[in-house]
Design a protein around this motif. Sequence first.
Motif, PDB file in Angstrom:
ATOM      1  N   MET A 161       0.821  -1.208   0.000  1.00 58.16           N
ATOM      2  CA  MET A 161       0.000   0.000   0.000  1.00 58.16           C
ATOM      3  C   MET A 161       0.858   1.263   0.000  1.00 58.16           C
ATOM      4  N   GLU A 162       2.035   1.189   0.602  1.00 61.01           N
ATOM      5  CA  GLU A 162       2.943   2.331   0.527  1.00 61.01           C
ATOM      6  C   GLU A 162       3.320   2.593  -0.934  1.00 61.01           C
ATOM      7  N   THR A 163       3.509   1.517  -1.680  1.00 60.21           N
ATOM      8  CA  THR A 163       3.806   1.662  -3.105  1.00 60.21           C
ATOM      9  C   THR A 163       2.624   2.274  -3.849  1.00 60.21           C
ATOM     10  N   VAL A 217      -7.505  13.016  -0.622  1.00 63.99           N
ATOM     11  CA  VAL A 217      -8.600  12.209  -0.086  1.00 63.99           C
ATOM     12  C   VAL A 217      -8.245  10.735  -0.205  1.00 63.99           C
ATOM     13  N   VAL A 218      -8.443   9.985   0.858  1.00 66.54           N
ATOM     14  CA  VAL A 218      -8.298   8.529   0.829  1.00 66.54           C
ATOM     15  C   VAL A 218      -9.619   7.918   1.278  1.00 66.54           C
ATOM     16  N   ALA A 227      -2.613   7.118   5.218  1.00 71.08           N
ATOM     17  CA  ALA A 227      -3.348   8.336   4.862  1.00 71.08           C
ATOM     18  C   ALA A 227      -3.096   9.451   5.863  1.00 71.08           C
ATOM     19  N   ALA A 228      -3.064   9.107   7.144  1.00 68.20           N
ATOM     20  CA  ALA A 228      -2.868  10.117   8.183  1.00 68.20           C
ATOM     21  C   ALA A 228      -1.523  10.817   8.042  1.00 68.20           C
ATOM     22  N   ASN A 229      -0.553  10.117   7.486  1.00 73.47           N
ATOM     23  CA  ASN A 229       0.781  10.684   7.330  1.00 73.47           C
ATOM     24  C   ASN A 229       1.014  11.344   5.970  1.00 73.47           C
ATOM     25  N   ARG A 230       0.080  11.133   5.016  1.00 71.53           N
ATOM     26  CA  ARG A 230       0.371  11.586   3.652  1.00 71.53           C
ATOM     27  C   ARG A 230      -0.708  12.464   3.024  1.00 71.53           C
TER      28      ARG A 230
END
Length: 247
Positions: free
Chosen positions: A73-75, A89-90, A128-131
Amino acid sequence: MSTTSTTGRVALVTGGSGGIGQAVVERLAAEGYFVAVHYASNKAQADAVSAKIVEAGGKAIAVGGDVADEHAMETAFDEAEAAFGGIDVVINTAGIMALSPITTLNLDTLDRMHRTNIRGTFVVSQLAANRVRPGGAIINFSTSVTRTQMPTYGAYAASKGAVEAMTMILARELRGKDITVNAVAPGPTATSLFLEGKDEATIEHLAKVPPLERLGQPDDIAEATAFLAGPGRWVNGQIVFTNGGMA
């Protein structure tokens, strides 16, 4: 009234290649979002959804990965950011629903469902919280069964109860970052996932439960989701029950 512009905002939608997720992707694209259409295994379908958006003049790419795998998911997040310059938005629609009485549920099925629904939501929410950029939104997916408590939904509702808890706590943890965190909790919705294995009598009965006397449509859920993604900036830390008025 909110003046949030949706044109050019970037959304990553997990489970975006079909069902409610696809309806959400198409609604956001129609509102001017650039969309990363996530898939777990059906790349061809995600590519087709993306191509349809591009053909209509929008911007979309397909990104893959197991939502419970933080590296995959990071990718996916990296690919969305590389394509569109960031993420606003996620929306985490990806999930598994297995129905069985609690007394007879296979525990391997329990583990598989909870891995996707709980760990997957945690992984995606954490990234999402970090990006997500300031002014953005994180939207998870629960279910109205956490309130209606229908038999055979015990394990599924338990997994979504965990989603609700994560959602409400993360909203408070992101104080000062200008990022909203909410969950959408649909009722019976006419998707292949919901209709599979149900006879006509069961479907008709469930359609009569809401006061509006019909099943929800994926577009109904997409409408509520789009509100939370864009103009609904004063809705935060909430579970939004989108079920036509079911108890």
